[in-house]
Design an enzyme around this catalytic site. Structure first.
Site, PDB file in Angstrom:
ATOM      1  N   LYS A  23       0.775  -1.200   0.135  1.00 12.94           N
ATOM      2  CA  LYS A  23      -0.127  -0.055   0.147  1.00 12.94           C
ATOM      3  C   LYS A  23       0.921   1.206  -0.016  1.00 12.94           C
ATOM      4  O   LYS A  23       0.507   2.189  -0.790  1.00 12.94           O
ATOM      5  CB  LYS A  23      -0.928  -0.007   1.316  1.00 12.94           C
ATOM      6  N   ARG A  98      -9.491   0.882   8.647  1.00 13.90           N
ATOM      7  CA  ARG A  98      -9.116  -0.417   8.828  1.00 13.90           C
ATOM      8  C   ARG A  98     -10.212  -1.179   9.760  1.00 13.90           C
ATOM      9  O   ARG A  98      -9.930  -2.244  10.127  1.00 13.90           O
ATOM     10  CB  ARG A  98      -7.942  -0.388  10.012  1.00 13.90           C
ATOM     11  N   ARG A 137      11.818  -5.729   4.332  1.00 19.55           N
ATOM     12  CA  ARG A 137      11.620  -4.278   4.114  1.00 19.55           C
ATOM     13  C   ARG A 137      12.383  -3.194   4.942  1.00 19.55           C
ATOM     14  O   ARG A 137      12.612  -3.483   6.035  1.00 19.55           O
ATOM     15  CB  ARG A 137      10.405  -3.892   3.697  1.00 19.55           C
ATOM     16  N   ARG A 171      11.340  -0.678  10.454  1.00 19.35           N
ATOM     17  CA  ARG A 171      10.135  -0.346  11.471  1.00 19.35           C
ATOM     18  C   ARG A 171      10.323  -1.416  12.547  1.00 19.35           C
ATOM     19  O   ARG A 171      10.833  -2.410  12.289  1.00 19.35           O
ATOM     20  CB  ARG A 171       8.908  -0.486  10.624  1.00 19.35           C
ATOM     21  N   ARG A 182      -0.546  -8.528  13.144  1.00 20.48           N
ATOM     22  CA  ARG A 182      -1.029  -7.664  12.199  1.00 20.48           C
ATOM     23  C   ARG A 182      -2.068  -8.228  11.250  1.00 20.48           C
ATOM     24  O   ARG A 182      -2.766  -7.786  10.849  1.00 20.48           O
ATOM     25  CB  ARG A 182       0.084  -6.633  11.652  1.00 20.48           C
TER      26      ARG A 182
HETATM   27  P1  ADP Z   1       0.893  -2.185   8.088  1.00 20.44           P
HETATM   28  O1  ADP Z   1      -0.269  -1.818   6.810  1.00 20.44           O
HETATM   29  O2  ADP Z   1       2.096  -2.449   6.827  1.00 20.44           O
HETATM   30  O3  ADP Z   1       0.726  -3.061   8.895  1.00 20.44           O
HETATM   31  P2  ADP Z   1       1.059   0.673   8.779  1.00 20.44           P
HETATM   32  O4  ADP Z   1       2.087   1.590   8.668  1.00 20.44           O
HETATM   33  O5  ADP Z   1      -0.214   0.994   7.974  1.00 20.44           O
HETATM   34  O6  ADP Z   1       1.467  -0.929   8.559  1.00 20.44           O
HETATM   35  O7  ADP Z   1       0.414   0.618  10.401  1.00 20.44           O
HETATM   36  C1  ADP Z   1       1.317   0.209  11.353  1.00 20.44           C
HETATM   37  C2  ADP Z   1       0.486   0.191  12.802  1.00 20.44           C
HETATM   38  O8  ADP Z   1      -0.246   1.280  12.941  1.00 20.44           O
HETATM   39  C3  ADP Z   1      -0.591  -1.001  12.544  1.00 20.44           C
HETATM   40  O9  ADP Z   1      -0.148  -2.384  13.010  1.00 20.44           O
HETATM   41  C4  ADP Z   1      -1.413  -0.384  13.676  1.00 20.44           C
HETATM   42  O10 ADP Z   1      -1.154  -0.451  14.959  1.00 20.44           O
HETATM   43  C5  ADP Z   1      -1.312   1.211  13.302  1.00 20.44           C
HETATM   44  N1  ADP Z   1      -2.457   1.643  12.635  1.00 20.44           N
HETATM   45  C6  ADP Z   1      -2.182   2.389  11.398  1.00 20.44           C
HETATM   46  N2  ADP Z   1      -3.129   2.604  10.860  1.00 20.44           N
HETATM   47  C7  ADP Z   1      -4.218   2.311  11.624  1.00 20.44           C
HETATM   48  C8  ADP Z   1      -5.663   2.582  11.635  1.00 20.44           C
HETATM   49  N3  ADP Z   1      -6.294   3.117  10.480  1.00 20.44           N
HETATM   50  N4  ADP Z   1      -6.577   2.107  12.590  1.00 20.44           N
HETATM   51  C9  ADP Z   1      -5.779   1.434  13.928  1.00 20.44           C
HETATM   52  N5  ADP Z   1      -4.447   1.310  13.798  1.00 20.44           N
HETATM   53  C10 ADP Z   1      -3.837   1.626  12.692  1.00 20.44           C
END
Ligand code: ADP
Ligand code: ZN
Length: 228
Positions: A23, A98, A137, A171, A182
């Protein structure tokens, strides 16, 4: 009338998909190809953690464990970002919504801007690929360009292709254990949004198992079909 396009003509693109689907990578491409502003709740939350804001302090442990940050906190950081002047354009949402509650909140936010959701693109990947993609990554500490130990190394070792920077970062939640949590959160809370957007005629499915450039092209086809 010359000048800015009408608000309802500005694309609002959602990228859906499990962690590691690409994404962030594709959102950056849409930023280049369409001039969309990338809004990544993951990046916004990581920024809040780094700054030690109240939202960041509330989110840190949940993120580290691979869980979902409470909707209210995520919505606060997103609303704040959307209120900045440069975000008054077409947007690509990466990592948001999400949960169904977030999707409903987004419908209201978009309507308040006089816009409409253009498309929700589901980046479709096989589970087995996820852990390998995520565990390998890293990104440029200066410009954020993404790299991968196996799939996308800098053209010159140790230097960023985009900005020439020499510092890279990984990360803290990109570990095999956290990835499992996740993925579980994705299946339980986020995957149902595919049906949410399908029911509204907004869903586009894109095969995200191929090379980055192929996915970029498939995404462009999906968006032109959706009228972006
Ligand atoms: P990825 O999609 O690779 O898991 P992100 O960078 O989008 O990584 O998100 C990392 C973390 O941030 C998630 O595992 C969650 O804990 C939190 N997070 C990000 N966006 C949201 C969201 N919209 N709602 C709840 N938690 C979120
Ligand atoms: Zn860079």
């Amino acid at each position: 009338m010359a000048g800015r396009p009408a608000a309802d003509a500005l694309p609002v693109v959602i990228l859906l998909g499990p962690p590691g689907a690409g994404k962030g990578t594709q959102a950056r491409m849409l930023q280049e190809d369409y001039g969309l502003v990338q809004l990544s709740t993951g990046d916004l939350l990581r920024g809040a953690v780094a700054k030690g804001t109240p939202a960041g302090r509330a989110a840190e442990a949940v993120m580290q464990a691979g869980g979902l940050v409470p909707d209210a906190i995520v919505l606060d950081v997103l609303r704040e970002r959307m209120a900045e002047p440069d975000a008054a354009r077409g947007i690509v949402l990466d990592g948001f919504p999400r949960t169904e509650a977030q999707a409903e909140a987004l419908d209201a936010l978009v309507a308040a801007r006089g816009q409409r959701i253009t498309a929700a693109v589901s980046l479709e990947v096989e589970d087995a690929a996820m852990v390998e993609r995520i565990a390998g990554r890293y990104s440029c500490a200066q410009c954020g360009e993404g790299y991968h130990d196996r799939f996308k190394q800098p053209k010159e070792a140790g230097g960023c292709d985009k900005c020439g920077g020499h510092e890279f970062k990984r990360r803290p939640d990109d570990t095999a254990e956290t990835v499992a949590a996740r993925l579980a959160a994705y299946r339980a809370e986020t995957a149902p949004l595919i049906a949410y957007y399908a029911a509204r005629g907004l869903l586009a499915r894109v095969d995200a198992m191929g090379a980055i450039a192929e996915i970029r092209a498939a995404l462009a086809r999906a968006l032109s079909k959706a009228g972006a």
